[in-house]
Design a protein around this motif. Structure first.
Motif, PDB file in Angstrom:
ATOM      1  N   GLY A   1      40.084  35.878  31.805  1.00 58.82           N
ATOM      2  CA  GLY A   1      41.214  36.192  32.678  1.00 58.82           C
ATOM      3  C   GLY A   1      41.325  35.352  33.928  1.00 58.82           C
ATOM      4  O   GLY A   1      42.433  35.023  34.368  1.00 58.82           O
ATOM      5  N   TRP A   2      40.213  34.994  34.529  1.00 60.85           N
ATOM      6  CA  TRP A   2      40.279  34.361  35.851  1.00 60.85           C
ATOM      7  C   TRP A   2      40.806  32.931  35.756  1.00 60.85           C
ATOM      8  O   TRP A   2      40.305  32.124  34.966  1.00 60.85           O
ATOM      9  N   ASP A   3      41.787  32.627  36.561  1.00 61.00           N
ATOM     10  CA  ASP A   3      42.374  31.292  36.625  1.00 61.00           C
ATOM     11  C   ASP A   3      41.544  30.475  37.611  1.00 61.00           C
ATOM     12  O   ASP A   3      41.706  30.598  38.822  1.00 61.00           O
ATOM     13  N   SER A   4      40.620  29.671  37.073  1.00 60.12           N
ATOM     14  CA  SER A   4      39.659  28.992  37.959  1.00 60.12           C
ATOM     15  C   SER A   4      40.327  27.904  38.786  1.00 60.12           C
ATOM     16  O   SER A   4      39.786  27.488  39.811  1.00 60.12           O
ATOM     17  N   GLU A   5      41.504  27.485  38.349  1.00 55.71           N
ATOM     18  CA  GLU A   5      42.198  26.436  39.093  1.00 55.71           C
ATOM     19  C   GLU A   5      42.991  27.001  40.277  1.00 55.71           C
ATOM     20  O   GLU A   5      42.876  26.528  41.402  1.00 55.71           O
ATOM     21  N   ARG A   6      43.763  28.029  40.017  1.00 52.51           N
ATOM     22  CA  ARG A   6      44.673  28.550  41.047  1.00 52.51           C
ATOM     23  C   ARG A   6      44.295  29.936  41.557  1.00 52.51           C
ATOM     24  O   ARG A   6      44.948  30.470  42.456  1.00 52.51           O
ATOM     25  N   GLY A   7      43.268  30.523  40.958  1.00 55.47           N
ATOM     26  CA  GLY A   7      42.880  31.881  41.352  1.00 55.47           C
ATOM     27  C   GLY A   7      43.724  32.934  40.671  1.00 55.47           C
ATOM     28  O   GLY A   7      44.826  32.667  40.174  1.00 55.47           O
ATOM     29  N   GLY A   8      43.191  34.159  40.623  1.00 55.42           N
ATOM     30  CA  GLY A   8      43.939  35.280  40.071  1.00 55.42           C
ATOM     31  C   GLY A   8      43.617  35.535  38.610  1.00 55.42           C
ATOM     32  O   GLY A   8      43.220  34.630  37.876  1.00 55.42           O
ATOM     33  N   ILE A   9      43.781  36.794  38.220  1.00 57.41           N
ATOM     34  CA  ILE A   9      43.611  37.198  36.822  1.00 57.41           C
ATOM     35  C   ILE A   9      44.974  37.072  36.139  1.00 57.41           C
ATOM     36  O   ILE A   9      45.965  37.630  36.604  1.00 57.41           O
ATOM     37  N   ARG A  10      44.994  36.334  35.048  1.00 57.46           N
ATOM     38  CA  ARG A  10      46.213  36.173  34.242  1.00 57.46           C
ATOM     39  C   ARG A  10      46.505  37.436  33.444  1.00 57.46           C
ATOM     40  O   ARG A  10      45.579  38.185  33.108  1.00 57.46           O
ATOM     41  N   TYR A  11      47.745  37.615  33.040  1.00 60.77           N
ATOM     42  CA  TYR A  11      48.100  38.866  32.380  1.00 60.77           C
ATOM     43  C   TYR A  11      47.561  39.000  30.951  1.00 60.77           C
ATOM     44  O   TYR A  11      46.889  39.967  30.633  1.00 60.77           O
ATOM     45  N   PHE A  12      47.926  38.078  30.089  1.00 65.55           N
ATOM     46  CA  PHE A  12      47.561  38.183  28.667  1.00 65.55           C
ATOM     47  C   PHE A  12      46.863  36.919  28.191  1.00 65.55           C
ATOM     48  O   PHE A  12      47.084  35.836  28.747  1.00 65.55           O
ATOM     49  N   ALA A  13      46.093  37.058  27.123  1.00 62.99           N
ATOM     50  CA  ALA A  13      45.587  35.889  26.406  1.00 62.99           C
ATOM     51  C   ALA A  13      45.492  36.254  24.932  1.00 62.99           C
ATOM     52  O   ALA A  13      45.619  37.430  24.558  1.00 62.99           O
TER      53      ALA A  13
ATOM     54  N   TYR B   1      28.247  38.686  41.705  1.00 61.57           N
ATOM     55  CA  TYR B   1      29.371  39.625  41.725  1.00 61.57           C
ATOM     56  C   TYR B   1      30.003  39.709  43.107  1.00 61.57           C
ATOM     57  O   TYR B   1      31.222  39.830  43.233  1.00 61.57           O
ATOM     58  N   LEU B   2      29.183  39.626  44.132  1.00 65.25           N
ATOM     59  CA  LEU B   2      29.759  39.663  45.477  1.00 65.25           C
ATOM     60  C   LEU B   2      30.557  38.378  45.739  1.00 65.25           C
ATOM     61  O   LEU B   2      31.618  38.418  46.367  1.00 65.25           O
ATOM     62  N   ASP B   3      30.068  37.276  45.204  1.00 66.72           N
ATOM     63  CA  ASP B   3      30.818  36.018  45.342  1.00 66.72           C
ATOM     64  C   ASP B   3      32.185  36.127  44.651  1.00 66.72           C
ATOM     65  O   ASP B   3      33.203  35.690  45.178  1.00 66.72           O
ATOM     66  N   ARG B   4      32.174  36.710  43.466  1.00 68.46           N
ATOM     67  CA  ARG B   4      33.452  36.870  42.748  1.00 68.46           C
ATOM     68  C   ARG B   4      34.369  37.841  43.487  1.00 68.46           C
ATOM     69  O   ARG B   4      35.572  37.621  43.566  1.00 68.46           O
TER      70      ARG B   4
ATOM     71  N   ASP C   1      39.091  38.776  46.798  1.00 65.77           N
ATOM     72  CA  ASP C   1      39.546  39.221  48.121  1.00 65.77           C
ATOM     73  C   ASP C   1      40.364  38.126  48.818  1.00 65.77           C
ATOM     74  O   ASP C   1      41.441  38.398  49.360  1.00 65.77           O
ATOM     75  N   THR C   2      39.860  36.907  48.798  1.00 66.04           N
ATOM     76  CA  THR C   2      40.595  35.806  49.430  1.00 66.04           C
ATOM     77  C   THR C   2      41.928  35.580  48.732  1.00 66.04           C
ATOM     78  O   THR C   2      42.968  35.410  49.368  1.00 66.04           O
ATOM     79  N   TYR C   3      41.875  35.598  47.403  1.00 62.65           N
ATOM     80  CA  TYR C   3      43.084  35.352  46.612  1.00 62.65           C
ATOM     81  C   TYR C   3      44.167  36.396  46.904  1.00 62.65           C
ATOM     82  O   TYR C   3      45.314  36.056  47.192  1.00 62.65           O
TER      83      TYR C   3
ATOM     84  N   HIS D   1      44.532  38.492  49.383  1.00 68.42           N
ATOM     85  CA  HIS D   1      45.062  38.565  50.743  1.00 68.42           C
ATOM     86  C   HIS D   1      45.803  37.290  51.148  1.00 68.42           C
ATOM     87  O   HIS D   1      46.524  37.277  52.143  1.00 68.42           O
ATOM     88  N   SER D   2      45.686  36.238  50.343  1.00 72.43           N
ATOM     89  CA  SER D   2      46.517  35.043  50.562  1.00 72.43           C
ATOM     90  C   SER D   2      47.857  35.153  49.851  1.00 72.43           C
ATOM     91  O   SER D   2      48.835  34.548  50.277  1.00 72.43           O
ATOM     92  N   HIS D   3      47.906  35.890  48.721  1.00 74.98           N
ATOM     93  CA  HIS D   3      49.105  35.806  47.877  1.00 74.98           C
ATOM     94  C   HIS D   3      49.837  37.130  47.682  1.00 74.98           C
ATOM     95  O   HIS D   3      51.043  37.129  47.497  1.00 74.98           O
ATOM     96  N   PHE D   4      49.133  38.229  47.645  1.00 75.50           N
ATOM     97  CA  PHE D   4      49.787  39.497  47.296  1.00 75.50           C
ATOM     98  C   PHE D   4      50.115  40.380  48.500  1.00 75.50           C
ATOM     99  O   PHE D   4      51.130  41.064  48.501  1.00 75.50           O
ATOM    100  N   ALA D   5      49.227  40.407  49.475  1.00 70.60           N
ATOM    101  CA  ALA D   5      49.433  41.320  50.601  1.00 70.60           C
ATOM    102  C   ALA D   5      50.595  40.837  51.466  1.00 70.60           C
ATOM    103  O   ALA D   5      50.786  39.638  51.656  1.00 70.60           O
ATOM    104  N   ASP D   6      51.407  41.772  51.954  1.00 66.77           N
ATOM    105  CA  ASP D   6      52.531  41.427  52.823  1.00 66.77           C
ATOM    106  C   ASP D   6      52.262  42.042  54.199  1.00 66.77           C
ATOM    107  O   ASP D   6      52.545  43.226  54.427  1.00 66.77           O
TER     108      ASP D   6
END
Lengths: 387, 387
Positions: free
Chosen positions: A278-290, A329-332, A337-339, A341-346
């Motif tokens: 799921g994890w998009d190692s290039e852009r961050g974030g969990i993708r929806y489907f595979a 796991y804490l690193d992940r 967390d960074t991802y 709060h950069s993209h989803f939180a308003d």
């Protein structure tokens, strides 16, 4: 960041950015219940109400009141939701609706699923803890018993696929029932023995059919004999966020059972496999489907980033760290967390956006609809805030 | 480019890039019928068959055989499809299935819709023209009568929304019936009088309820009294490709009626409004969804470019040019032509991709699934190739 800092930050976000958005813009003080079809700034986009979210919002406000802060605004919200559920969300046959009008008139009833019911159950269970009234825990328990009966009855749920010709079983049902049973147990320790046994059987089902050593994957669907339905889009469909959510329900059970090693390893394995998918190692974030075999997906939005898989990935890695002390796991968790709060939180209007493109640009700025409301986001902040 | 060159190019693409892909990879010579779940290179991704596409592919091969080229490969394909439809696509109650297994066993039946039926009707009508056998035109006519009866019966179709509480009517039904009636009339001029009257009533319905002067838009849904359902996501939902498809069905009727000025202006107006909403002037292509009031959309894939709206925009502008000689439409047709052949057509393996992101990058390379098969793409090439 030290975990204590995460805990405090997450508590603060829950209480200051997430819950106020829904209290201010979603709560319907005229008709009761909660609206979830809200634009970025809270403007109402849809007057119909989601029955799922009457129960889910009840869970959120009741749990926060019980475990985080006994603010009377949360208590008022829970009473509003309990009443609306009682007055408007059940049909005369005892099944629940899926969508009702602003005033609570039935608009859509789904005959294939019982998710409206499972969310009312966790809502009542949490409410019982909030107001210390066991009668709601008992109602939750009795509705859970009904749902379990629906599940085994051939007449009540109408499956989409002809089960004579293409029989299949899904991961989603035992997985959601697992969480539902855990929530009822928190509110009703009197039924611990029954619920422990139910939880055992659900985890066994998940482990036997969907956690696939042969594929090193968690499947969403398989044949009733366990065969991988490789020739169908649905059989190959992977939903990493969903599997990771299931992983932390199992890690949570491991924690409840004094760090039970079998459950811990099962949950960690599910997380490991599906994080890799799921994890998009290039852009961050969990993708929806595979696709389980890496074939071309038929779901055209497969590469979008939805809010809730990120919430589930945060909780799962947080919980994995707490159970193992493994820094990985804490690193992940920190990556998620960074991802988010950069993209989803308003930060301007509160709450989160729900839908980003593959490249993390915004698809739509709305904050809620029939499928997004006060649940996954506040649950993540709550779970991380807890000791 | 002179229109004669477009005509020849489109005929060539139909015969050399599109139909061979489906004949080679989709036709099931063992069980009969056609597979549509195909990867970029034609590899099978899904063994179940779409009932929509048994009728739609029949329409495509029969129409090409009747009007473009009497290749026996097309004729063989039509016979294969006619037999599969007869043997496997109808339930004992006369309704059709939605999805069947490779061998033709029923997998999904949809109770809300009759689109499987309308596509079988146009398939049979075209087949009747191909093999000059009026019995199939009569079967098509009788099934159309049945579908019209389903539409008015309260007991046969089960609506998703509770019609007592939130009654609504949709553009899709009169729009698809309009095209269905036109196709039956081509095959059965004996019933011209009845079908002309039916077509009149369908166009009146479209014009009265969905072509909205007040909004300068074509709506997908409204209340039965014509009210704009501004408070619901569904009420505000616009589908420009779908409305533009309806526009050319009406332009086609104008042409059939010696360039009838009222129908021509109606179709041109629908095209104009929805081209303005749909066309992405920055990156090209017709977007999938928009909100009638410009509010935040709830459909997270709203800004994707699907194949079929591009096909419909090409046909509508082509037809508008043919009816008006207004260069504006030919210019727009040329824009669509350049766009689709830069982004959707796959010259290496034939056929088209189906799903592009907002920025026209590919979302998935597959060529077909339960909703994409030999229909919109070949219909566009066919329509433009015709005198």
């Amino acid at each position: 960041m030290p975990i204590e800092t995460y805990r405090e930050t997450y508590r603060k976000r829950l209480l200051e950015s997430i819950l106020p958005f829904w209290l201010e813009h979603g709560m319907d003080r005229k008709n009761g219940g909660i609206y979830t079809g809200l634009d970025r700034d809270g403007t109402l986009l849809e007057t119909d109400k989601s029955v799922w979210f009457q129960g889910r919002a009840l869970w959120t406000f009741a749990t926060t009141y019980a475990d985080v802060k006994d603010d009377t605004a949360y208590l008022d919200a829970t009473r509003n939701l309990v009443d609306f559920i009682d007055n408007h969300c059940f049909d005369t046959d005892g099944r629940m609706f899926f969508r009702v009008s602003a005033e609570g008139q039935p608009v859509i009833k789904r005959t294939r699923y019982f998710f409206s019911e499972t969310f009312a159950i966790i809502g009542w269970a949490a409410y019982s803890r909030a107001v210390k009234d066991i009668s709601y825990a008992l109602r939750a328990f009795r509705l859970l018993e009904k749902v379990l009966a629906y599940r085994t009855s051939k007449d009540i749920l109408v499956p989409k696929f002809n089960q004579e010709i293409e029989p299949s079983i899904g991961f989603g049902v035992p997985m959601i029932l697992l969480n539902t049973a855990q929530e009822v147990r928190r509110a009703l320790p009197e039924r611990k023995q029954y619920l422990d046994a139910l939880i055992d059987s659900l985890i066994t089902e998940i482990e036997r059919y969907f956690v696939r050593e042969d594929l090193q994957l968690v499947l969403e669907q398989c044949a009733p004999d366990g065969s991988f339905m490789a020739e169908h889009f649905e059989g190959r469909l992977l939903n990493p966020g969903h599997a990771i959510e299931g992983a932390w329900f199992i890690l949570n059970e491991a924690r409840y059972r004094d760090n039970d090693p079998h459950l811990r390893e099962l949950g960690l394995k599910m997380l490991e496999w599906m994080w890799r998918i799921g994890w998009d190692s290039e852009r961050g974030g969990i993708r929806y489907f595979a696709d389980a075999l890496g074939k071309s997906p038929t779901e055209y939005w497969h590469d979008m980033k939805f809010w809730w898989p990120q919430n589930e990935a945060a909780i799962a890695n947080w919980m994995a760290y707490r159970l193992t002390d493994d820094q990985k796991y804490l690193d992940r968790f920190a990556m998620v967390d960074t991802y988010i709060h950069s993209h989803f939180a308003d930060d301007e209007y509160g709450e989160w956006y729900g839908y980003l493109h593959k490249d993390n640009s915004l698809s739509t700025p709305l904050k809620g609809n029939m499928f997004k409301g006060p649940f996954h986001v506040p649950r993540m902040y709550y779970m991380v805030s807890q000791p």
